[in-house]
Scaffold this active site. Structure first.
Site, mmCIF file in Angstrom:
data_model
loop_
_atom_site.group_PDB
_atom_site.id
_atom_site.type_symbol
_atom_site.label_atom_id
_atom_site.label_comp_id
_atom_site.label_asym_id
_atom_site.label_seq_id
_atom_site.Cartn_x
_atom_site.Cartn_y
_atom_site.Cartn_z
ATOM 1 C CB SER A 31 -0.905 0.005 1.236
ATOM 2 O OG SER A 31 -1.745 -1.121 1.233
ATOM 3 C CG HIS A 84 -2.631 -10.291 2.055
ATOM 4 N ND1 HIS A 84 -3.090 -9.726 0.887
ATOM 5 C CD2 HIS A 84 -1.836 -9.372 2.657
ATOM 6 C CE1 HIS A 84 -2.597 -8.494 0.779
ATOM 7 N NE2 HIS A 84 -1.832 -8.260 1.832
ATOM 8 C CE1 TYR A 86 -6.698 -10.127 3.557
ATOM 9 C CE2 TYR A 86 -4.691 -9.776 4.824
ATOM 10 C CZ TYR A 86 -5.585 -9.363 3.849
ATOM 11 O OH TYR A 86 -5.361 -8.198 3.168
ATOM 12 C CB ALA A 114 0.311 -0.418 4.752
ATOM 13 C CG MET A 212 -2.760 -8.439 8.643
ATOM 14 S SD MET A 212 -4.460 -7.993 8.187
ATOM 15 C CE MET A 212 -4.964 -7.040 9.623
ATOM 16 C CB SER A 213 1.849 -9.137 3.933
ATOM 17 O OG SER A 213 2.368 -7.831 4.112
ATOM 18 C CG ASN A 236 -2.957 1.572 11.290
ATOM 19 O OD1 ASN A 236 -2.673 1.122 10.166
ATOM 20 N ND2 ASN A 236 -3.082 0.796 12.357
#
Length: 273
Positions: A31, A84, A86, A114, A212-213, A236
């Site tokens: 991202s 990913h 997920y 990100a 998550m990666s 964030n």
């Protein structure tokens, strides 16, 4: 030949005749770097969906294609959108793109993502060079039958992220007057964001950022003998540190705001490799 090797070979055979160059450098555009592909010249574009047995990106903002071409004097293969765990793919499928890029010739891998900030000295928009990672909360991509053509059964992970590349990344950021921190990245399965209690645990383990990666991709690349650099953009602050509820739109908005700076850093870094 194992089933995984057969699928990799089929994917390789479907691509190799379409590309003009054997890539030197592989790049995963996380991202904030989706527009980086505009900088690549003489490019060939190959959609993941056109590659046999290949995973396809399903996440908003991930185009799901390879861009192969030249940047400066370097031959590049870039993933415009990753896959990913997920999304429902096995971990073996998640790292299939890494293995394919290595088979196509890439020796160096640049990972970008990100991430949520755990280190409270960070803030949204901070860049972090990954100097180590924690993968204890996701399955290893190396579980299962080990094809010797990919790497040894028990690969050493003492130095996943290449120290020379980290140093080069810092010298590049200094020249561009871009603040670059160092830190440890922790990968979770997703797709849910973490609870404050989980973030407190990760902080106690020494993690500076969570996502998550990336770490599983780095593990597969190290297994195959690639040199690896990783850069996280803190989009964030993590749960319990952030005062507001977490959502994916915030990630995309912050990534868009720093996209130009992120692109400049990665381009100049590649120029120096």
């Amino acid at each position: 030949m194992t089933e995984a090797e057969k699928k990799l070979r089929n994917a390789y055979d479907s691509i190799i005749y379409k590309i003009k160059y054997e890539p030197d450098i592989a790049l995963i555009l996380g991202s904030g770097l989706g527009d980086f592909a505009d900088s690549i010249e003489e490019k060939t574009i190959i959609d993941y969906k056109d590659i046999p047995d290949f995973p396809v990106s399903t996440v908003s903002g991930h185009a799901g294609r390879f861009i192969i071409g030249k940047l400066y004097d370097k031959k590049i293969i870039a993933m415009q959108g990753r896959v990913h765990y997920y999304e429902g793919y096995s971990m073996d499928k998640v790292v299939m793109p890494i293995r394919l890029m290595k088979l196509l010739g890439a020796k160096t891998l640049i990972l970008t993502n990100a991430a949520g900030g755990i280190n409270e000295k960070f803030s949204p928009g901070t860049f972090m060079a990954i100097n180590d990672h924690i993968t204890s909360f996701v399955p290893s991509p190396l579980i299962g039958e080990n094809p010797e053509t990919l790497g040894e059964r028990f690969p050493d992970m003492s130095e996943v992220y290449d120290k020379e590349l980290i140093g080069l990344l810092h010298s590049t950021s200094d020249e561009l007057d871009i603040d670059l921190k160092d830190g440890i990245y922790l990968q979770t399965t997703g797709p849910n964001y973490e609870t404050p209690a989980e973030i407190n645990m990760y902080k106690a383990l020494g993690a500076d950022a969570v996502g998550m990666s990336t770490a599983c991709e780095a593990m597969a690349a190290k297994h195959m003998g690639m040199r690896i650099a990783g850069i996280s953009c803190i989009t964030n602050m993590a749960a319990g540190i952030s005062k507001t509820a977490l959502n994916h739109n915030e990630v995309k908005e912050t990534a868009a705001l720093i996209s130009d700076k992120f692109t400049k850093l990665v381009k100049e870094f590649i120029k120096k490799i």
